[in-house]
Design a protein around this motif. Structure first.
Motif, short mmCIF file in Angstrom:
data_model
loop_
_atom_site.label_atom_id
_atom_site.label_comp_id
_atom_site.label_asym_id
_atom_site.label_seq_id
_atom_site.Cartn_x
_atom_site.Cartn_y
_atom_site.Cartn_z
N GLU A 263 -115.34 98.65 92.84
CA GLU A 263 -115.39 100.11 92.67
C GLU A 263 -115.95 100.52 91.32
O GLU A 263 -116.01 101.71 91.03
CB GLU A 263 -114.01 100.70 92.88
CG GLU A 263 -113.55 100.59 94.34
CD GLU A 263 -112.25 101.31 94.62
OE1 GLU A 263 -111.46 101.50 93.67
OE2 GLU A 263 -112.02 101.70 95.78
N TRP A 264 -116.40 99.57 90.53
CA TRP A 264 -117.09 99.93 89.30
C TRP A 264 -118.49 100.44 89.64
O TRP A 264 -119.15 99.93 90.53
CB TRP A 264 -117.20 98.72 88.38
CG TRP A 264 -115.91 98.40 87.66
CD1 TRP A 264 -114.68 98.94 87.89
CD2 TRP A 264 -115.75 97.47 86.59
NE1 TRP A 264 -113.76 98.39 87.05
CE2 TRP A 264 -114.38 97.49 86.23
CE3 TRP A 264 -116.61 96.61 85.91
CZ2 TRP A 264 -113.87 96.68 85.20
CZ3 TRP A 264 -116.11 95.82 84.90
CH2 TRP A 264 -114.76 95.85 84.55
N PRO A 272 -122.90 106.89 93.18
CA PRO A 272 -121.98 105.79 92.86
C PRO A 272 -120.83 105.62 93.85
O PRO A 272 -120.48 104.49 94.20
CB PRO A 272 -121.46 106.17 91.47
CG PRO A 272 -122.51 107.06 90.89
CD PRO A 272 -123.06 107.82 92.05
N GLU A 273 -120.24 106.72 94.32
CA GLU A 273 -119.12 106.59 95.26
C GLU A 273 -119.58 105.98 96.58
O GLU A 273 -118.92 105.10 97.14
CB GLU A 273 -118.48 107.96 95.52
CG GLU A 273 -117.69 108.51 94.34
CD GLU A 273 -118.57 109.28 93.37
OE1 GLU A 273 -118.05 109.73 92.34
OE2 GLU A 273 -119.80 109.40 93.64
N ALA A 276 -120.23 102.28 96.14
CA ALA A 276 -119.00 101.49 96.16
C ALA A 276 -118.50 101.28 97.58
O ALA A 276 -118.06 100.17 97.94
CB ALA A 276 -117.93 102.18 95.32
N ARG A 277 -118.60 102.32 98.42
CA ARG A 277 -118.18 102.16 99.82
C ARG A 277 -119.08 101.15 100.54
O ARG A 277 -118.59 100.30 101.30
CB ARG A 277 -118.23 103.52 100.53
CG ARG A 277 -117.10 104.46 100.12
CD ARG A 277 -117.04 105.67 101.04
NE ARG A 277 -118.17 106.57 100.83
CZ ARG A 277 -118.18 107.59 99.97
NH1 ARG A 277 -117.11 107.81 99.21
NH2 ARG A 277 -119.23 108.37 99.85
N VAL A 278 -120.38 101.25 100.30
CA VAL A 278 -121.31 100.29 100.92
C VAL A 278 -120.97 98.87 100.47
O VAL A 278 -120.93 97.94 101.28
CB VAL A 278 -122.76 100.65 100.54
CG1 VAL A 278 -123.71 99.51 100.89
CG2 VAL A 278 -123.20 101.93 101.23
#
Length: 322
Positions: A263-264, A272-273, A276-278
């Motif tokens: 999640e960095w 960015p969010e 992170a999910r991908v």
């Protein structure tokens, strides 16, 4: 963070040396090459070669700019990495499937006035491996950052490529670079301008060669590009599958820190969010299948598998097959 998978099922994928009579030949060892820069294997009937484009130094903050500085520094120390800047690996892949020879990403090319002297080695390393640029039938771009398309805009390269070369890229990526938005990135000075200029030059030179797709495109038997978004709007991964073997080239969906800290936020990520999910979804899937993973910015040859480590993941590099 999102819950990690609870079990790991390693596949029976086995690395094999590529026979000397395939497309990929050992070539002549470069006099100045002090470390290996290419690694060949087979995925079923598909020939694969991972080729290093070199390394580029970047600030460590870009590995996780949303992380507490002390936590990030501790992670770097635990990995025996320098605290301020370190060398990001750059990897591309050449694939032979059926009658098609496919280059996945094209490296940095010339240094765009950013002091990156050890990057941009892909073209000469392809030549050292006896891979003629004129034999490349297709290029797949995971996205259009300059370290993935820059090799195509070096002077004299287009003339060495086939006139009927097909360049596969997600339509969302092309649309984005017509007017790129960097408001959510965290890049060093000079990089945004260099990214814009390289993408603009690439589109001007190769627009007639583009073969765009929306979500998924089969490039050759067993070679499928799939858009993930996140890192850039049209970022895609490339999965190779033949028989009961598979390998995923993840492009910039996964970085070295992403296994421990998925999640960095990476400084080049445009969402960015979503990135992170991908990343978490891809790591979860790869941990479940046990198939091979290659990524642009993992240490060469970047071949390995993903395992579960508590509420995060663990990178398991392969043993080299000589």
């Amino acid at each position: 963070m999102s819950q990690a998978p609870t079990e790991n099922h390693p596949s029976a994928v086995k690395q094999l040396k590529v026979p000397a009579d395939t497309t990929f030949h050992p070539g002549k060892k470069g006099a100045e090459e002090l470390v290996p820069s290419r690694y060949a294997l087979k995925i079923g009937d598909i020939d694969v070669m991972v080729v290093s484009d070199g390394v580029l130094p970047l600030p460590t903050e870009m590995m996780g700019h949303n992380a507490d500085a002390t936590v990030r520094a501790n992670w770097m120390a635990d990995m025996f990495l320098p605290p301020d800047a370190f060398d990001w690996p750059l990897n591309a892949v050449v694939v032979k499937s059926g009658d098609k020879t496919i280059l996945v990403d094209a490296g940095l090319g010339l240094d765009p006035n950013l002091n990156l002297p050890r990057a941009g080695q892909l073209i000469q390393r392809l030549q050292a491996a006896d891979i003629d640029l004129g034999s490349v039938t297709d290029i797949v771009l995971t996205h259009m950052h300059m370290d993935h398309v820059g090799g195509l805009v070096v002077g004299g390269i287009k003339e060495r490529l086939r006139p009927d070369l097909r360049i596969h890229v997600a339509q969302a990526e092309v649309d984005f670079w017509e007017n790129p938005d960097f408001t959510r990135t965290r890049m060093p000075d000079g990089f945004p301008d260099a990214l814009r200029a390289t993408a603009k030059r690439f589109l001007a030179d190769y627009r007639n060669n583009l073969r765009t797709f929306k979500d998924e495109q089969e490039i050759a038997p067993g070679v499928i590009a799939r858009r993930t978004g996140g890192h850039t709007p049209g970022h895609c991964i490339v999965r190779l599958a033949s028989g009961n073997e598979a390998l995923t080239f993840a492009g910039d969906a996964i970085f070295a820190v992403g296994f421990d800290q998925p999640e960095w936020f990476n400084g080049f990520e445009h969402d960015p969010e979503e990135a992170a999910r991908v990343r978490i979804n891809l790591l979860r899937k790869l941990a479940g299948t046990g198939e091979l993973l290659v990524a642009t910015h993992l240490p060469f040859p970047s071949l390995g598998r993903v395992a579960v480590a508590g509420d995060a993941f663990r990178w398991v590099p392969v043993f080299w097959d000589y």
